[in-house]
Design a protein around this motif. Sequence first.
Motif, PDB file in Angstrom:
ATOM      1  N   ARG A   1      -5.307  44.806  47.184  1.00 16.01           N
ATOM      2  CA  ARG A   1      -5.975  45.854  46.397  1.00 16.01           C
ATOM      3  C   ARG A   1      -6.840  45.234  45.284  1.00 16.01           C
ATOM      4  NH1 ARG A   1      -3.972  51.050  47.501  1.00 16.01           N
ATOM      5  NH2 ARG A   1      -2.048  50.988  48.692  1.00 16.01           N
TER       6      ARG A   1
ATOM      7  N   TYR B   1      -8.126  42.246  45.270  1.00 20.49           N
ATOM      8  CA  TYR B   1      -9.254  41.587  45.939  1.00 20.49           C
ATOM      9  C   TYR B   1     -10.330  42.619  46.294  1.00 20.49           C
ATOM     10  CZ  TYR B   1     -11.821  38.865  49.411  1.00 20.49           C
ATOM     11  OH  TYR B   1     -12.811  38.239  50.125  1.00 20.49           O
ATOM     12  N   GLN B   2      -9.896  43.760  46.849  1.00 15.45           N
ATOM     13  CA  GLN B   2     -10.848  44.812  47.214  1.00 15.45           C
ATOM     14  C   GLN B   2     -11.569  45.366  45.982  1.00 15.45           C
ATOM     15  OE1 GLN B   2      -8.354  47.558  49.345  1.00 15.45           O
ATOM     16  NE2 GLN B   2      -8.793  46.600  51.350  1.00 15.45           N
ATOM     17  N   LYS B   3     -10.820  45.559  44.905  1.00 16.71           N
ATOM     18  CA  LYS B   3     -11.412  46.068  43.673  1.00 16.71           C
ATOM     19  C   LYS B   3     -12.457  45.088  43.135  1.00 16.71           C
ATOM     20  CE  LYS B   3     -10.154  47.925  39.170  1.00 16.71           C
ATOM     21  NZ  LYS B   3      -9.068  48.189  38.248  1.00 16.71           N
ATOM     22  N   ASN B   4     -12.086  43.783  43.164  1.00 14.85           N
ATOM     23  CA  ASN B   4     -13.028  42.761  42.696  1.00 14.85           C
ATOM     24  C   ASN B   4     -14.292  42.746  43.570  1.00 14.85           C
ATOM     25  OD1 ASN B   4     -11.451  41.972  40.541  1.00 14.85           O
ATOM     26  ND2 ASN B   4     -10.481  40.264  41.648  1.00 14.85           N
ATOM     27  N   ARG B   5     -14.129  42.883  44.856  1.00 15.74           N
ATOM     28  CA  ARG B   5     -15.306  42.915  45.763  1.00 15.74           C
ATOM     29  C   ARG B   5     -16.189  44.119  45.464  1.00 15.74           C
ATOM     30  NH1 ARG B   5     -14.585  41.637  51.837  1.00 15.74           N
ATOM     31  NH2 ARG B   5     -16.825  41.709  51.578  1.00 15.74           N
ATOM     32  N   GLN B   6     -15.535  45.265  45.183  1.00 14.61           N
ATOM     33  CA  GLN B   6     -16.306  46.465  44.851  1.00 14.61           C
ATOM     34  C   GLN B   6     -17.098  46.259  43.557  1.00 14.61           C
ATOM     35  OE1 GLN B   6     -13.433  49.615  44.698  1.00 14.61           O
ATOM     36  NE2 GLN B   6     -13.487  49.972  46.914  1.00 14.61           N
TER      37      GLN B   6
ATOM     38  N   VAL C   1     -18.075  43.358  42.294  1.00 13.16           N
ATOM     39  CA  VAL C   1     -19.142  42.396  42.576  1.00 13.16           C
ATOM     40  C   VAL C   1     -20.289  43.104  43.303  1.00 13.16           C
ATOM     41  CG1 VAL C   1     -19.755  40.358  43.943  1.00 13.16           C
ATOM     42  CG2 VAL C   1     -17.689  40.357  42.527  1.00 13.16           C
ATOM     43  N   ALA C   2     -19.956  43.947  44.271  1.00 17.17           N
ATOM     44  CA  ALA C   2     -20.984  44.676  45.031  1.00 17.17           C
ATOM     45  C   ALA C   2     -21.749  45.619  44.107  1.00 17.17           C
ATOM     46  CB  ALA C   2     -20.342  45.434  46.178  1.00 17.17           C
TER      47      ALA C   2
ATOM     48  N   THR D   1     -22.173  45.298  40.891  1.00 13.56           N
ATOM     49  CA  THR D   1     -22.999  44.489  39.994  1.00 13.56           C
ATOM     50  C   THR D   1     -24.240  44.004  40.714  1.00 13.56           C
ATOM     51  OG1 THR D   1     -21.002  43.769  38.856  1.00 13.56           O
ATOM     52  CG2 THR D   1     -22.984  42.503  38.445  1.00 13.56           C
ATOM     53  N   ARG D   2     -24.106  43.567  41.925  1.00 18.32           N
ATOM     54  CA  ARG D   2     -25.264  43.116  42.716  1.00 18.32           C
ATOM     55  C   ARG D   2     -26.236  44.274  42.943  1.00 18.32           C
ATOM     56  NH1 ARG D   2     -22.766  39.495  47.510  1.00 18.32           N
ATOM     57  NH2 ARG D   2     -22.333  37.651  46.262  1.00 18.32           N
ATOM     58  N   GLU D   3     -25.689  45.421  43.275  1.00 14.03           N
ATOM     59  CA  GLU D   3     -26.534  46.579  43.534  1.00 14.03           C
ATOM     60  C   GLU D   3     -27.314  46.972  42.282  1.00 14.03           C
ATOM     61  OE1 GLU D   3     -25.855  51.190  44.642  1.00 14.03           O
ATOM     62  OE2 GLU D   3     -24.683  49.742  45.782  1.00 14.03           O
TER      63      GLU D   3
END
Length: 191
Positions: A165, A167-172, A174-175, A177-179
């Motif tokens: 969870r 890891y998924q939150k961190n990916r979200q 990061v995504a 922030t990139r967006e």
Amino acid sequence: MSETRYMISDAARQVGVETHVLRNWEEELDIPIGRTELGHRYYTEKTISLFKQVKELREKGFQLKAIRLLVPEIQKKEAAQAVKDPKEEMPGFDEQEMLPVSVDLDKLGKFEAIVGAVVKQALQENNVELENRISDTVVKEMELLMQIREEKEEERYRKLDETIRLYQKNRQMVAATREKGLRKRWFPFSK
């Protein structure tokens, strides 16, 4: 007529045990042992013979508590066999009662058989009880170990789930922030 006195090391060698065993038997069986003027133990042929019989009974599986009950009978038997009187031509008779010594030996044999049977039965009952206790204990231990194992696995899966969870939150994040960065590049005036 003086009797031969043996030191504890000599007596132990004759009986075939260690010296500490003789001291232990002396105490546990309440066997009176003579002392020299200096307080050292000494053993006679009679006491050595008694200890040899104690050793035989121990080898047959008797406990010291049971042997303690037999010591007076053994001593009586020894005394009856050692009696020397003018009637020596009539071996096998007790001086005190003029009864055949075999009568006392028969009683001792019966007593030993009864005690042996009682001890055997007690051991068998004790073994059955121990088996039941051990099996109950083993089952309880196994259940406890299984419960501990399940709790550890549950904890491991809980931590794994938390990690996934996170890891998924961190990916979200990061995504997102990139967006946001891409939007600013392509659409610099948008909010």
